[in-house]
Design an enzyme around this catalytic site. Structure first.
Site, PDB file in Angstrom:
ATOM      1  N   ARG A 140       0.762  -1.127   0.083  1.00  0.00           N
ATOM      2  CA  ARG A 140      -0.033   0.105   0.032  1.00  0.00           C
ATOM      3  C   ARG A 140       1.000   1.385  -0.042  1.00  0.00           C
ATOM      4  O   ARG A 140       2.029   1.079   0.593  1.00  0.00           O
ATOM      5  CB  ARG A 140      -0.835   0.070   1.272  1.00  0.00           C
ATOM      6  N   ASP A 188       4.437  -0.437  -6.970  1.00  0.00           N
ATOM      7  CA  ASP A 188       3.182  -0.925  -7.672  1.00  0.00           C
ATOM      8  C   ASP A 188       2.091   0.157  -6.961  1.00  0.00           C
ATOM      9  O   ASP A 188       0.843   0.175  -7.323  1.00  0.00           O
ATOM     10  CB  ASP A 188       2.689  -2.020  -7.595  1.00  0.00           C
ATOM     11  N   GLU A 246      -2.879   7.819  -4.653  1.00  0.00           N
ATOM     12  CA  GLU A 246      -3.171   7.098  -6.109  1.00  0.00           C
ATOM     13  C   GLU A 246      -4.713   7.114  -6.211  1.00  0.00           C
ATOM     14  O   GLU A 246      -5.147   6.808  -7.537  1.00  0.00           O
ATOM     15  CB  GLU A 246      -2.770   5.379  -6.207  1.00  0.00           C
ATOM     16  N   HIS A 258      -0.693  -0.060  -9.680  1.00  0.00           N
ATOM     17  CA  HIS A 258      -1.582  -1.123  -8.818  1.00  0.00           C
ATOM     18  C   HIS A 258      -1.871  -2.184  -9.586  1.00  0.00           C
ATOM     19  O   HIS A 258      -3.294  -2.643  -9.597  1.00  0.00           O
ATOM     20  CB  HIS A 258      -2.544  -0.502  -8.033  1.00  0.00           C
TER      21      HIS A 258
END
Ligand code: NAD
Length: 328
Positions: free
Chosen positions: A230, A254, A259, A291
């Site tokens: 996260r 990622d 985000e 993600h």
């Protein structure tokens, strides 16, 4: 027939839900994210299915409760975007605790290889018929020490992948796996000894900004940072400083703290007003994916199956084996 509203859906989400649903429920897919505005459309629904960047805050939960939506099924393992305290005794929350740990762990290794061997830059050069290899030097991973933070399902798969590369593994987890062959160390030792640090823990109050200015100061020079968990596990401003001072040799991410309004969307025609993200993306030692670590066929199949099973359990009055509930 029970009606279920799916939020933040993309074409790849629908494939296996439609296939496995097999007429059990009426599934209605909304492209927009769930928040206190969009929650208003749930008036005629019995259940809601949400994803990692939906805003399931107290206001959203008020509306779901008012609309008699009894269950919120997260089609993800993480649920840090759900206000569990607000949901307590008002709406059941379930998740998919494990689908394909291989999807995420393999992506983490892919990110490490990409940032170390500068693969993204190398490919874009050869696409341009630029065959120079200047500036593309990496290091051998063989023999290096990887520090894994969080040795749950994904962390352990990642550890095995690293061992396959001949890396030495150390790990930190407040709940170590008993009788495992994992060498656990405290967090400071992990920071001091690791050549690569990979995050595989959930985002909680105690793990928020687990990699902050103080943590980066304790790390070995030239460490690689990998985050597939996260965004808010890392203080991004501190990471940028650590990249600029060359304490961090490369970061492969990622996920990103901010985000929510960006990832999963095509923003290529939009002026991005997030200077931190712009700095990250333009840093030659940063690799960012949107993600997508979960995005394999096997993972999406397992997510669809398990989510529909979770709905079955709820609507058939069975115990909810994948319920997540607020704990003090
Ligand atoms: P898991 O619950 O099996 O394991 C998490 C581990 O973290 C547990 O062993 C727990 O004890 C440990 N932990 C908890 N707090 C910690 C802390 N403060 N420091 C260190 N360790 C701590 O979860 P998992 O299935 O392995 O998933 C790990 C994380 O991966 C999820 O929380 C989620 O955020 C992330 N994830 C990302 C994607 C993606 O597409 N990028 C997909 C799935 C999961």
């Amino acid at each position: 027939m029970k009606r279920i509203a799916f939020f933040d859906t993309k074409p790849y989400d629908r494939i296996w839900f439609d296939e496995y649903n097999d007429g059990r429920y009426e599934l209605v897919y909304f492209e927009g994210k769930l928040n206190h505005h969009s929650a208003k459309v749930t008036a005629d629904f019995d259940g809601v299915c949400a994803f990692v960047n939906d805003e399931v805050d107290a206001k959203t939960i008020d509306i779901l409760e008012k609309n008699n939506v009894g269950i919120l099924a997260m089609r993800s393992a993480g649920f840090s975007n759900v206000d569990l305290k607000a949901a307590k005794d008002r709406i059941k929350v379930v998740r998919v605790p494990a689908y394909s740990p291989y999807a995420v762990a393999e992506h983490a290794m892919g990110l490490l290889l990409t940032v170390n061997r500068k693969l993204a830059r190398a490919v874009s050069r050869t696409r341009d018929f630029n065959f120079s290899i200047n500036g593309l030097m990496g290091v051998d991973l063989y023999g290096k020490t990887v520090g894994v933070i969080g040795t749950g399902i994904i962390g352990r798969v990642f550890i095995n992948i690293c061992r396959g590369f001949g890396m030495k593994v150390i790990a930190y987890d407040p709940y170590p796996v008993k009788d495992s062959e994992i060498e656990y160390v405290d967090l400071d030792t992990l920071f001091e000894k690791s050549d690569v640090i990979s995050l595989h823990c959930p985002l909680t109050e105690s793990s928020y900004h687990i990699l902050n200015e103080q943590a980066f100061a304790k790390m070995k020079k030239n460490v690689f940072i990998i985050n597939t968990s996260r965004g808010s596990l890392i203080d991004t401003a501190a990471l940028l400083d650590a990249l600029n001072s060359e304490r961090v040799r490369g970061a492969a991410l990622d996920v990103y703290e901010e985000e929510t309004d960006l990832f999963f969307e095509d923003m290529s025609g939009t002026l991005i007003k997030d200077d931190t993200l712009t700095l990250l993306i333009s840093n030659p030692n940063v690799v960012l994916t949107s993600h997508q670590a979960f995005l394999t066929e096997e993972a999406l199949q397992a997510i669809a199956r398990k989510t529909l099973d979770n709905f079955d359990d709820y609507f058939n009055g069975k115990p909810l084996e994948n319920e997540v509930a607020y704990k003090k």
